[in-house]
Design a protein around this motif. Structure first.
Motif, PDB file in Angstrom:
ATOM      1  N   ILE A  75      52.210  15.529 -67.639  1.00 44.28           N
ATOM      2  CA  ILE A  75      52.333  15.189 -69.060  1.00 44.28           C
ATOM      3  C   ILE A  75      52.785  16.375 -69.919  1.00 44.28           C
ATOM      4  O   ILE A  75      53.236  16.184 -71.045  1.00 44.28           O
ATOM      5  N   ASP A  76      52.690  17.566 -69.379  1.00 46.45           N
ATOM      6  CA  ASP A  76      53.183  18.704 -70.167  1.00 46.45           C
ATOM      7  C   ASP A  76      53.266  19.952 -69.299  1.00 46.45           C
ATOM      8  O   ASP A  76      52.712  19.991 -68.190  1.00 46.45           O
ATOM      9  N   CYS A  77      53.946  20.935 -69.832  1.00 44.75           N
ATOM     10  CA  CYS A  77      54.130  22.181 -69.101  1.00 44.75           C
ATOM     11  C   CYS A  77      54.058  23.321 -70.109  1.00 44.75           C
ATOM     12  O   CYS A  77      54.618  23.217 -71.205  1.00 44.75           O
ATOM     13  N   GLU A  78      53.369  24.358 -69.758  1.00 45.90           N
ATOM     14  CA  GLU A  78      53.179  25.466 -70.706  1.00 45.90           C
ATOM     15  C   GLU A  78      53.352  26.788 -69.984  1.00 45.90           C
ATOM     16  O   GLU A  78      52.874  26.961 -68.871  1.00 45.90           O
ATOM     17  N   GLN A  79      54.022  27.689 -70.652  1.00 42.95           N
ATOM     18  CA  GLN A  79      54.207  29.023 -70.065  1.00 42.95           C
ATOM     19  C   GLN A  79      53.371  29.976 -70.913  1.00 42.95           C
ATOM     20  O   GLN A  79      53.469  29.945 -72.140  1.00 42.95           O
ATOM     21  N   LEU A  80      52.515  30.753 -70.264  1.00 48.50           N
ATOM     22  CA  LEU A  80      51.581  31.591 -71.022  1.00 48.50           C
ATOM     23  C   LEU A  80      52.262  32.856 -71.548  1.00 48.50           C
ATOM     24  O   LEU A  80      53.264  33.311 -70.999  1.00 48.50           O
ATOM     25  N   PHE A  81      51.653  33.410 -72.577  1.00 44.01           N
ATOM     26  CA  PHE A  81      52.205  34.591 -73.218  1.00 44.01           C
ATOM     27  C   PHE A  81      52.305  35.775 -72.254  1.00 44.01           C
ATOM     28  O   PHE A  81      53.176  36.638 -72.401  1.00 44.01           O
ATOM     29  N   ASP A  82      51.429  35.832 -71.268  1.00 47.99           N
ATOM     30  CA  ASP A  82      51.423  36.998 -70.364  1.00 47.99           C
ATOM     31  C   ASP A  82      52.646  37.041 -69.447  1.00 47.99           C
ATOM     32  O   ASP A  82      52.795  37.973 -68.654  1.00 47.99           O
ATOM     33  N   GLN A  83      53.509  36.033 -69.551  1.00 53.13           N
ATOM     34  CA  GLN A  83      54.730  35.964 -68.750  1.00 53.13           C
ATOM     35  C   GLN A  83      54.460  35.992 -67.257  1.00 53.13           C
ATOM     36  O   GLN A  83      55.226  36.540 -66.477  1.00 53.13           O
ATOM     37  N   GLN A  84      53.340  35.427 -66.874  1.00 47.62           N
ATOM     38  CA  GLN A  84      53.011  35.389 -65.454  1.00 47.62           C
ATOM     39  C   GLN A  84      52.684  33.984 -64.971  1.00 47.62           C
ATOM     40  O   GLN A  84      52.788  33.695 -63.793  1.00 47.62           O
ATOM     41  N   VAL A 105      52.636  29.653 -65.375  1.00 46.84           N
ATOM     42  CA  VAL A 105      53.100  28.376 -65.935  1.00 46.84           C
ATOM     43  C   VAL A 105      52.071  27.316 -65.547  1.00 46.84           C
ATOM     44  O   VAL A 105      51.667  27.228 -64.385  1.00 46.84           O
ATOM     45  N   VAL A 106      51.623  26.558 -66.539  1.00 45.29           N
ATOM     46  CA  VAL A 106      50.600  25.543 -66.289  1.00 45.29           C
ATOM     47  C   VAL A 106      51.240  24.162 -66.419  1.00 45.29           C
ATOM     48  O   VAL A 106      51.892  23.863 -67.417  1.00 45.29           O
ATOM     49  N   LEU A 107      51.065  23.342 -65.377  1.00 44.28           N
ATOM     50  CA  LEU A 107      51.538  21.955 -65.416  1.00 44.28           C
ATOM     51  C   LEU A 107      50.317  21.064 -65.613  1.00 44.28           C
ATOM     52  O   LEU A 107      49.374  21.105 -64.816  1.00 44.28           O
ATOM     53  N   TYR A 108      50.316  20.283 -66.678  1.00 44.51           N
ATOM     54  CA  TYR A 108      49.183  19.404 -66.957  1.00 44.51           C
ATOM     55  C   TYR A 108      49.479  18.027 -66.383  1.00 44.51           C
ATOM     56  O   TYR A 108      50.591  17.503 -66.562  1.00 44.51           O
ATOM     57  N   TYR A 109      48.501  17.450 -65.721  1.00 42.36           N
ATOM     58  CA  TYR A 109      48.760  16.154 -65.077  1.00 42.36           C
ATOM     59  C   TYR A 109      47.623  15.171 -65.266  1.00 42.36           C
ATOM     60  O   TYR A 109      46.467  15.548 -65.453  1.00 42.36           O
ATOM     61  N   LEU A 110      48.004  13.880 -65.189  1.00 40.00           N
ATOM     62  CA  LEU A 110      47.031  12.795 -65.143  1.00 40.00           C
ATOM     63  C   LEU A 110      46.991  12.317 -63.707  1.00 40.00           C
ATOM     64  O   LEU A 110      48.019  12.268 -63.039  1.00 40.00           O
ATOM     65  N   GLY A 111      45.846  11.912 -63.247  1.00 38.89           N
ATOM     66  CA  GLY A 111      45.726  11.418 -61.868  1.00 38.89           C
ATOM     67  C   GLY A 111      44.721  12.251 -61.118  1.00 38.89           C
ATOM     68  O   GLY A 111      44.216  13.254 -61.632  1.00 38.89           O
ATOM     69  N   ASN A 112      44.467  11.818 -59.899  1.00 33.80           N
ATOM     70  CA  ASN A 112      43.442  12.514 -59.111  1.00 33.80           C
ATOM     71  C   ASN A 112      43.996  13.747 -58.424  1.00 33.80           C
ATOM     72  O   ASN A 112      45.166  13.798 -58.071  1.00 33.80           O
ATOM     73  N   ARG A 113      43.099  14.715 -58.274  1.00 34.18           N
ATOM     74  CA  ARG A 113      43.443  15.883 -57.475  1.00 34.18           C
ATOM     75  C   ARG A 113      43.647  15.419 -56.042  1.00 34.18           C
ATOM     76  O   ARG A 113      42.932  14.559 -55.548  1.00 34.18           O
TER      77      ARG A 113
END
Ligand code: FES
Length: 278
Positions: A216-225, A227-235
């Motif tokens: 549902i979304d993707c975010e790159q953190l300020f530390d430039q190290q 990237v977080v992918l946000y998801y719906l559903g089971n692990r």
């Protein structure tokens, strides 16, 4: 010299059992792990799942393994390791049993005495709101942009207010490092935006493999190290394999972060927050 704080009598927790104690507003779960033919071993952790703050003492597991009752992430209480998402380990405390009493190493709790300058901060692509500690002489105003240290790395946040509750009953989700500066803004502008690539790569692999996961979304953190992918559903194991493959393709660390479609029934909604609300 190491200082120790008595928590209770070891006889209160038979082998194979666990119990929660409260110390300076922090919930500490003590696990007494049975050891065939040998005396059992005691372990102490913060009773707050690093994902969304659920109480782990309610979870199921054998030996040193425990599964979070909320989303089933599994942890090792001896090492603190999270088997599913190693970047979210448990907070562990040193303990010893002396004269039948459980004693916990005091330094982590002495630190809480100076963690009394708390702010409410909004951060992350999901707009989480949580408490963050700051230096005692720090002064921030509503909407100040700041650099935070969270369990995910360095990221940008926004001050909402000074926390009303300034006592030690709250465990901060991290600390405020400093104000966001024009130099930071410059760095941000120069930062290559790789979220579109990562998102597209990830979504096409998910589609190819017929996985029931919705990114549902993707975010790159300020530390430039990171990237977080946000998801719906089971692990699922397939997601971990996918993370490894993406990590091999990018210089950034790619992590998956589950998001509840419905708000979590307890605790705050942030990930890796250190939230102590139950
Ligand atoms: S896995 Fe523990 S709160 Fe989600």
């Amino acid at each position: 010299m190491t200082n120790w704080i008595p928590l209770g009598s070891a006889s209160e927790i038979p082998p194979g059992n666990r119990k929660v104690y409260s110390l300076k507003g922090t919930e500490i779960a003590i696990f007494h792990v049975a050891n065939k033919g040998q005396p059992g071993q005691f372990y102490a952790i913060h009773d707050c799942c690093p994902h969304q703050g659920a109480s782990l003492v309610e979870g199921e597991g054998t030996g040193t393994e425990i599964a979070c009752p909320l989303h089933d992430w599994t942890f090792d209480v001896a090492s603190g390791e999270c088997h599913d998402f190693p970047e979210f380990p448990l907070t562990r405390y040193e303990l010893k049993v002396e004269n039948g009493n459980i004693l916990i190493e005091a330094s982590a709790f002495e630190e809480l005495d100076i963690h009394d300058h708390l702010f409410l901060v909004r951060y992350g692509a999901m707009g989480w709101i949580d408490h963050f500690s700051a230096e005692e002489d720090a002064a921030f105003s509503h909407r100040d942009r700041i650099i935070l240290n969270t369990s995910r790395g360095e990221e940008i946040g926004e001050i909402l207010s000074k926390a009303i509750n300034q006592n030690n009953s709250i465990t901060p989700a991290g600390s405020i490092l400093r104000m966001f500066t024009p130099t930071d803004q410059q760095k941000l502008l120069q930062q290559e935006d790789i979220t579109t690539h990562v998102l597209e790569d990830c979504q096409s692999l998910i589609q190819e493999r017929g996985m029931p996961t919705e990114i549902i979304d993707c975010e790159q953190l300020f530390d430039q190290q990171t990237v977080v992918l946000y998801y719906l559903g089971n692990r699922m194991p397939a997601l971990e394999i996918l993370a490894q493959e993406l990590n091999a393709n990018y210089a950034w660390r790619i992590v998956f972060h589950p998001v509840d479609e419905a708000p979590a029934p307890s605790g705050c909604s942030s990930g890796g927050c250190g939230c102590d609300q139950k």
